[in-house]
Design an enzyme around this catalytic site. Structure first.
Site, PDB file in Angstrom:
ATOM      1  N   LYS A   1     -19.604   9.754   1.798  1.00 46.79           N
ATOM      2  CA  LYS A   1     -20.715   8.869   1.414  1.00 46.79           C
ATOM      3  C   LYS A   1     -22.054   9.595   1.450  1.00 46.79           C
ATOM      4  O   LYS A   1     -22.178  10.660   2.052  1.00 46.79           O
ATOM      5  CB  LYS A   1     -20.716   7.646   2.334  1.00 46.79           C
ATOM      6  CG  LYS A   1     -19.549   6.732   1.998  1.00 46.79           C
ATOM      7  CD  LYS A   1     -19.729   5.341   2.476  1.00 46.79           C
ATOM      8  CE  LYS A   1     -18.578   4.499   1.931  1.00 46.79           C
ATOM      9  NZ  LYS A   1     -18.357   3.298   2.696  1.00 46.79           N
TER      10      LYS A   1
ATOM     11  N   ARG B   1     -11.228   4.939   6.936  1.00 46.84           N
ATOM     12  CA  ARG B   1     -10.889   4.901   5.505  1.00 46.84           C
ATOM     13  C   ARG B   1     -11.391   6.200   4.888  1.00 46.84           C
ATOM     14  O   ARG B   1     -12.602   6.457   4.909  1.00 46.84           O
ATOM     15  CB  ARG B   1     -11.557   3.679   4.864  1.00 46.84           C
ATOM     16  CG  ARG B   1     -11.249   3.493   3.389  1.00 46.84           C
ATOM     17  CD  ARG B   1     -11.947   2.242   2.862  1.00 46.84           C
ATOM     18  NE  ARG B   1     -11.646   2.037   1.454  1.00 46.84           N
ATOM     19  CZ  ARG B   1     -12.275   2.649   0.451  1.00 46.84           C
ATOM     20  NH1 ARG B   1     -13.267   3.491   0.704  1.00 46.84           N
ATOM     21  NH2 ARG B   1     -11.927   2.416  -0.796  1.00 46.84           N
TER      22      ARG B   1
HETATM   23  C1  9MG Z   1     -13.948  -0.134  -1.028  1.00 43.63           C
HETATM   24  N1  9MG Z   1     -14.761   0.533  -0.029  1.00 43.63           N
HETATM   25  C2  9MG Z   1     -15.651   1.535  -0.254  1.00 43.63           C
HETATM   26  N2  9MG Z   1     -16.231   1.888   0.907  1.00 43.63           N
HETATM   27  C3  9MG Z   1     -15.687   1.101   1.866  1.00 43.63           C
HETATM   28  C4  9MG Z   1     -15.876   0.982   3.251  1.00 43.63           C
HETATM   29  O1  9MG Z   1     -16.764   1.717   3.892  1.00 43.63           O
HETATM   30  N3  9MG Z   1     -15.142   0.082   3.927  1.00 43.63           N
HETATM   31  C5  9MG Z   1     -14.237  -0.705   3.281  1.00 43.63           C
HETATM   32  N4  9MG Z   1     -13.549  -1.594   4.008  1.00 43.63           N
HETATM   33  N5  9MG Z   1     -14.019  -0.643   1.951  1.00 43.63           N
HETATM   34  C6  9MG Z   1     -14.740   0.251   1.273  1.00 43.63           C
END
Ligand code: 9MG
Length: 280
Positions: A225, A259
């Site tokens: 990110k 994630r």
């Molecule tokens: C779909 N998506 C993109 N970034 C995310 C994040 O930080 N958390 C979750 N739950 N979904 C995400």
């Protein structure tokens, strides 16, 4: 059953054992190497099989880009992208999470065998609570200020940690009031979703408090990110090390699920991190 149990459709996890890795499987046209849908299913299956070899715990399938500025796609198009992938992957022995805000997609995905619904909109769309209520799929309730189209224009909070915690509490209460078992719910502060770098850092540092206050496991998504780019000064394709640092910072704060794009590297990093921490 452990207090740290997560019910995830056909699967169940003891979250006290070790942090879980959720692998990102984007099935948007821009994520395929031929730039379109021609080999979409093939790419998706190959990507999922590689993640399984790499030790993934949950595969998160997304048919709509959630990057800042991304347009929303019609429900029919999202279904066209996601449903064949669920059918192709559902017998691979790994829980399938569907990243969607749309109740119609939630319903169809659950019927097809999805084990988790990951909603960046926190199940706020009309019909979302009802769509997931009567299943046993896991749920990720995420915080977002604004929409993917406008969320990074001017993120604004008086108290980011307090406001995000209050939002997550209210959305979880709404799910529980519908009869959803707590064991199905994970919470996510939503890094990068209507937040500045300072907001994201404050939330990262507050994971353990948030988890303790709400009594629910935190899922953290920091992988690649812009916050990682801002801290490291690296472009998108050079954020692996920073993303691993982010995942470790999140689990050190108590996050139970991370994630990520880079499953193999994250699994290794977490194995070493766990070997070096006590109580395991
Ligand atoms: C779909 N998506 C993109 N970034 C995310 C994040 O930080 N958390 C979750 N739950 N979904 C995400």
């Amino acid at each position: 059953m452990s207090r740290e149990y997560l019910q995830c459709g056909r699967f169940g996890f003891d979250l006290a054992k070790r942090p879980l890795v959720m692998g990102i499987l984007n099935v948007t046209p821009d994520s395929f190497s031929d730039g379109g849908r021609h080999h979409a299913l093939e790419f998706a299956v190959e990507g999922a099989e590689q993640m399984i070899r790499d030790g993934v715990d949950i595969i998160d399938i997304g048919g709509e880009s959630t990057r800042p500025g991304s347009p929303s796609v019609p429900v029919e198009e999202e279904l066209r992208r996601v449903m064949p992938v669920i059918y192709a992957l559902r017998e691979l022995g790994v829980p399938l999470s569907i990243d969607t805000c749309k109740p119609e997609v939630m319903r169809e995905a659950i019927i097809a065998g999805a084990d988790m619904i990951n909603d960046i909109n926190g199940f706020r769309a009309p019909g979302a609570l009802e769509a997931v209520r009567d299943s046993d799929c896991g749920l990720c309730v995420m915080h977002m200020q604004g929409t993917p189209q406008d969320m990074q224009a001017q993120p604004d909070y008086a108290d980011v940690v307090g406001e995000v915690t209050a939002f997550l509490r209210a959305r979880c209460d709404a799910l529980i009031a519908e009869g959803v078992a707590r064991e199905r719910i994970t919470i996510d502060p939503g890094f990068g979703f209507g937040k500045t770098v300072a907001h994201n850092v404050a939330l990262l540092r507050s994971i353990s408090n948030m988890q303790r206050e709400l009594g629910l496991p935190v899922l953290a998504g920091l992988s690649r990110k812009s916050m990682i780019g801002a801290i490291t000064g690296r472009p998108l394709d050079e954020r692996l090390a920073g993303s691993l640092g982010g995942a470790l910072a999140a689990v050190a704060q108590g996050a139970r699920i991370v994630r990520v794009h880079d499953v193999a590297e994250t699994v290794d990093a977490l194995k070493v991190w766990q070997a070096g921490t006590k109580n395991n």
